[in-house]
Scaffold this motif. Structure first.
Motif, PDB file in Angstrom:
ATOM      1  N   HIS A  78      40.474  32.619  52.227  1.00  0.00           N
ATOM      2  CA  HIS A  78      39.299  33.270  51.666  1.00  0.00           C
ATOM      3  C   HIS A  78      39.412  34.780  51.840  1.00  0.00           C
ATOM      4  N   THR A  79      39.880  35.454  50.786  1.00  0.00           N
ATOM      5  CA  THR A  79      40.036  36.902  50.902  1.00  0.00           C
ATOM      6  C   THR A  79      39.413  37.620  49.708  1.00  0.00           C
ATOM      7  N   HIS A  80      39.244  38.908  49.920  1.00  0.00           N
ATOM      8  CA  HIS A  80      38.847  39.817  48.846  1.00  0.00           C
ATOM      9  C   HIS A  80      39.922  40.902  48.723  1.00  0.00           C
ATOM     10  N   ASP A  81      41.175  40.446  48.789  1.00  0.00           N
ATOM     11  CA  ASP A  81      42.332  41.345  48.740  1.00  0.00           C
ATOM     12  C   ASP A  81      42.789  41.632  47.306  1.00  0.00           C
ATOM     13  N   ASP A  82      41.996  41.237  46.319  1.00  0.00           N
ATOM     14  CA  ASP A  82      42.400  41.332  44.905  1.00  0.00           C
ATOM     15  C   ASP A  82      42.968  42.701  44.534  1.00  0.00           C
ATOM     16  N   PHE A  83      42.309  43.748  44.993  1.00  0.00           N
ATOM     17  CA  PHE A  83      42.701  45.110  44.608  1.00  0.00           C
ATOM     18  C   PHE A  83      43.496  45.778  45.725  1.00  0.00           C
ATOM     19  N   ALA A  84      43.219  45.406  46.961  1.00  0.00           N
ATOM     20  CA  ALA A  84      43.978  45.954  48.093  1.00  0.00           C
ATOM     21  C   ALA A  84      45.466  45.666  47.928  1.00  0.00           C
ATOM     22  N   VAL A  85      45.770  44.522  47.347  1.00  0.00           N
ATOM     23  CA  VAL A  85      47.176  44.147  47.217  1.00  0.00           C
ATOM     24  C   VAL A  85      47.907  45.081  46.242  1.00  0.00           C
ATOM     25  N   ILE A  86      47.145  45.717  45.366  1.00  0.00           N
ATOM     26  CA  ILE A  86      47.718  46.725  44.454  1.00  0.00           C
ATOM     27  C   ILE A  86      47.716  48.098  45.136  1.00  0.00           C
ATOM     28  N   CYS A 107      34.133  34.151  46.024  1.00  0.00           N
ATOM     29  CA  CYS A 107      32.704  34.470  45.956  1.00  0.00           C
ATOM     30  C   CYS A 107      32.275  34.930  44.559  1.00  0.00           C
ATOM     31  N   GLY A 108      32.930  34.380  43.540  1.00  0.00           N
ATOM     32  CA  GLY A 108      32.553  34.701  42.166  1.00  0.00           C
ATOM     33  C   GLY A 108      33.131  36.002  41.651  1.00  0.00           C
ATOM     34  N   MET A 109      33.876  36.712  42.516  1.00  0.00           N
ATOM     35  CA  MET A 109      34.413  38.029  42.139  1.00  0.00           C
ATOM     36  C   MET A 109      35.901  37.914  41.846  1.00  0.00           C
ATOM     37  N   GLY A 110      36.263  38.020  40.565  1.00  0.00           N
ATOM     38  CA  GLY A 110      37.655  37.886  40.162  1.00  0.00           C
ATOM     39  C   GLY A 110      38.209  39.167  39.585  1.00  0.00           C
ATOM     40  N   THR A 111      39.422  39.078  39.051  1.00  0.00           N
ATOM     41  CA  THR A 111      40.113  40.276  38.571  1.00  0.00           C
ATOM     42  C   THR A 111      40.134  40.387  37.049  1.00  0.00           C
ATOM     43  N   ALA A 112      39.429  39.505  36.356  1.00  0.00           N
ATOM     44  CA  ALA A 112      39.353  39.620  34.898  1.00  0.00           C
ATOM     45  C   ALA A 112      38.029  39.032  34.430  1.00  0.00           C
ATOM     46  N   GLN A 122      34.962  48.865  43.016  1.00  0.00           N
ATOM     47  CA  GLN A 122      34.335  50.081  43.536  1.00  0.00           C
ATOM     48  C   GLN A 122      33.679  49.878  44.901  1.00  0.00           C
ATOM     49  N   SER A 123      33.137  48.670  45.119  1.00  0.00           N
ATOM     50  CA  SER A 123      32.466  48.413  46.394  1.00  0.00           C
ATOM     51  C   SER A 123      33.438  48.422  47.568  1.00  0.00           C
ATOM     52  N   PHE A 124      34.666  48.008  47.300  1.00  0.00           N
ATOM     53  CA  PHE A 124      35.632  47.890  48.394  1.00  0.00           C
ATOM     54  C   PHE A 124      36.584  49.090  48.438  1.00  0.00           C
ATOM     55  N   HIS A 125      36.786  49.710  47.288  1.00  0.00           N
ATOM     56  CA  HIS A 125      37.755  50.811  47.197  1.00  0.00           C
ATOM     57  C   HIS A 125      37.139  51.939  46.384  1.00  0.00           C
ATOM     58  N   PRO A 126      36.191  52.676  46.971  1.00  0.00           N
ATOM     59  CA  PRO A 126      35.490  53.710  46.230  1.00  0.00           C
ATOM     60  C   PRO A 126      36.467  54.730  45.628  1.00  0.00           C
ATOM     61  N   ASP A 127      36.256  55.026  44.357  1.00  0.00           N
ATOM     62  CA  ASP A 127      37.020  56.056  43.652  1.00  0.00           C
ATOM     63  C   ASP A 127      38.511  55.745  43.496  1.00  0.00           C
ATOM     64  N   ALA A 128      38.902  54.511  43.783  1.00  0.00           N
ATOM     65  CA  ALA A 128      40.329  54.180  43.643  1.00  0.00           C
ATOM     66  C   ALA A 128      40.701  54.104  42.169  1.00  0.00           C
ATOM     67  N   GLU A 129      41.914  54.524  41.870  1.00  0.00           N
ATOM     68  CA  GLU A 129      42.441  54.408  40.512  1.00  0.00           C
ATOM     69  C   GLU A 129      43.257  53.131  40.421  1.00  0.00           C
ATOM     70  N   LEU A 130      42.838  52.250  39.528  1.00  0.00           N
ATOM     71  CA  LEU A 130      43.562  50.996  39.367  1.00  0.00           C
ATOM     72  C   LEU A 130      44.257  50.970  38.009  1.00  0.00           C
ATOM     73  N   PRO A 131      45.402  50.319  37.933  1.00  0.00           N
ATOM     74  CA  PRO A 131      46.049  50.168  36.622  1.00  0.00           C
ATOM     75  C   PRO A 131      45.223  49.223  35.738  1.00  0.00           C
ATOM     76  N   VAL A 132      45.608  49.142  34.491  1.00  0.00           N
ATOM     77  CA  VAL A 132      44.915  48.250  33.555  1.00  0.00           C
ATOM     78  C   VAL A 132      45.735  46.974  33.401  1.00  0.00           C
ATOM     79  N   TRP A 133      45.035  45.826  33.331  1.00  0.00           N
ATOM     80  CA  TRP A 133      45.718  44.568  33.024  1.00  0.00           C
ATOM     81  C   TRP A 133      44.843  43.770  32.059  1.00  0.00           C
ATOM     82  N   GLU A 134      45.511  42.818  31.432  1.00  0.00           N
ATOM     83  CA  GLU A 134      44.831  42.012  30.417  1.00  0.00           C
ATOM     84  C   GLU A 134      44.677  40.597  30.941  1.00  0.00           C
TER      85      GLU A 134
END
Ligand SMILES: [Zn+2]
Length: 535
Positions: A78-86, A107-112, A122-134
């Motif tokens: 059970h993690t919320h590492d979705d964006f941290a891993v990037i 917890c209902g929070m996914g990456t697409a 934004q809640s976990f990584h304020p102002d972070a720049e993330l790449p775009v994916w489809e």
């Protein structure tokens, strides 16, 4: 120990030519729940190729692990590492704690879809720049192209998908909207997502009815996926909320995982066993229900969630009643000086009560995360003593703030504090619940066990000293006693230090093992210190 039979020895002649690493002399816990035995383990490429006493093969890399315990790498269910891993691909806060696989998308929070996902980020990584994916496929491909130090498997987030299709609406979906959500689920399932998670305490997931969720879970079940849920209420209506998860499993046919099982709200404390019995009863009627847990009496979430639900002003909120002393700021990007302080404390400084202080904080920065001291130690231990309960950190990787120490310490705390020091569960059972058990529940093939042919995701630790070291005041600390971690045969932690290697893979969904196999492995792990009902 020496009298125990050798197990799973591969013929040395078959493997000798390609042996790269031989791990000597560790007490090996194979993940099945069996007691540890001293054997050598040989690795070639990404696999375990031999497990045997006094292995008569020379590896090009011989490592002496005498005095250490060797286990399959821990699977953080059970993690919320979705964006941290990037953003933090070395994932030191996980791998230094023995974790080799994170399951993201909880917890209902996914990456697409991406547009909604980056708002959650934004809640976990304020102002972070993330790449775009489809889509989910694009996310998984991105991780495959730029691997992290650990493996990632992904759930799809119902809340993210619902927000994309319906916005913040609190109505039931039309048939067109339901079809649109189903189509997004099929995209993710085809790409190899493990299933769908829900967050029924959060916006917008909390507006979904049981009918909507059962319909979507049926789409997931048809592809062999799983349904995981942060249930609707973990306080006064805990039992009804678990009933809803069970009903969704029954109607859809999807296996169910109840996320971070807990009892919140002081007036509900002491009821954990009742809930465990309820889950065991559902299992006995053929509904496949599992649960995970983090080993702390405090939770952590976004401040907006408890305010949306009125938890500071209403004893009957889904979080139970919370006082200003129960809630501390984990991260407030606009006011980092508030991090680590309670709402009572901040309110005193601002000349207002705790509930008004919370409103002020959220108005200042919507991305604020909090720690909630809301559970009883007895309930935590009752759940942890129960056979089959998996371990999931639920860590929020807000490295800029003062995150809940579970982000770093969950697995070491179960091994050191709850198993060794308190005897709540045996070491072999603890390891099983971090390894083979989640691999079975989530359908991760050839992971979570030490046997010839399995992927060489491994952790070596000192069972005498392993312990979490982070506190709520000083949470960003690596555990003690985790000495080596291998991911797909590559050492990611060596001698207690991160090697910088990034051999992590994307683990895509495979058909789950037959229920009878899972039951057999549960029986093998029945050596918990204090359990009577399996979950
Ligand atoms: Zn949750």
């Amino acid at each position: 120990m020496a009298a125990q039979p050798e197990r799973g020895t591969a013929p040395p002649s078959a493997a000798a030519s390609s042996i790269e690493t031989v791990l000597r002399g560790a007490t090996v816990y194979d993940g099945t729940g069996s007691e540890g035995i001293i054997v050598d383990v040989a690795l070639a490429d990404d696999r375990i190729v031999a497990v045997s006493r006094d292995l008569d093969i020379e590896g090009s890399n011989e490592i002496d692990l005498s005095g250490l315990s060797l286990a399959p790498g821990f699977i953080d269910t059970h993690t919320h590492d979705d964006f941290a891993v990037i953003l933090h691909p070395e994932m030191a806060f996980k791998v230094r704690g023995g974790v080799t696989t994170s399951i993201v998308g909880n917890c209902g929070m996914g990456t697409a879809p991406h547009h909604q996902a980056v708002q959650v980020a934004q809640s976990f990584h304020p102002d972070a720049e993330l790449p775009v994916w489809e889509g989910y496929g694009g996310y998984l491909d991105l991780l495959e192209d730029a691997p992290a130090s650990i493996n990632i498997a992904a759930l799809m987030g119902h809340g993210t998908i619902r927000a994309a299709v319906m916005g913040p609406r609190d109505t039931a979906p039309t048939s067109e909207q339901l079809a649109a959500m189903s189509e997004m689920l099929v995209e993710g399932l085809d790409a190899g997502c493990l299933g769908m998670s829900t967050g029924l305490i959060y916006e917008p997931g909390r507006h979904a009815t049981t009918d909507e969720l059962a319909a979507l879970a049926s789409v997931v079940a048809a592809a062999g996926g799983i349904y995981t849920s942060h249930i609707r209420n973990e306080a006064d209506h805990l039992e009804q909320s678990i009933d809803e998860a069970i009903e969704i499993g029954r109607r859809s046919g999807a296996p169910v995982v109840i996320s971070h099982l807990k009892v919140t709200g002081k007036r509900n404390w002491g009821t954990a066993q009742r809930v465990l019995d309820q889950i065991a009863a559902a299992r006995s009627t053929g509904v496949d229900v599992a649960a995970d847990q983090y080993p702390y009496t405090a939770g952590s979430t976004v401040l907006s969630a408890i305010l949306d639900q009125g938890a500071l002003r209403n004893e009957a909120s889904p979080f139970g009643g919370l006082s200003g002393d129960d809630v501390a700021i984990a991260s407030c990007p606009a006011h980092p000086e508030w991090n680590g302080r309670t709402l009572t404390d901040i309110g005193a400084e601002l000349g207002m009560n705790a509930a008004d202080a919370a409103d002020h904080v959220i108005a200042t920065d919507l991305r604020t995360n909090i720690i909630l001291h809301s559970m009883s130690e007895d309930d935590v231990q009752t759940i942890l003593a129960t056979e089959g309960i998996m371990i999931g950190s639920d860590g929020l990787p807000t490295l800029e703030g003062q995150p809940h120490p579970r982000l770093y310490g969950t697995f070491a705390r179960v091994l050191g504090h709850y198993s060794r020091d308190l005897g709540v569960l045996s070491l072999a059972a603890a390891i099983h619940r971090m390894t083979e058990r989640p691999a079975d529940v989530f359908g991760l093939v050839d992971r979570g066990v030490i046997r010839p042919g399995a992927v060489a995701d491994l952790v070596a630790f000192d069972a005498e000293t392993v312990i979490d070291t982070g506190t709520f005041d000083d949470p960003q600390r690596y555990p003690t006693g985790i000495e080596w971690v291998w991911v797909s045969g590559v050492a990611v932690v060596a001698g207690g230090e991160h090697t910088g290697k990034r051999p992590g893979r994307v683990l895509r969904r495979s058909p789950r093992r037959a229920a009878s196999d899972t039951a057999a492995s549960n029986t093998a792990a029945s050596n918990t210190a204090a359990s009577n009902t399996a979950v």
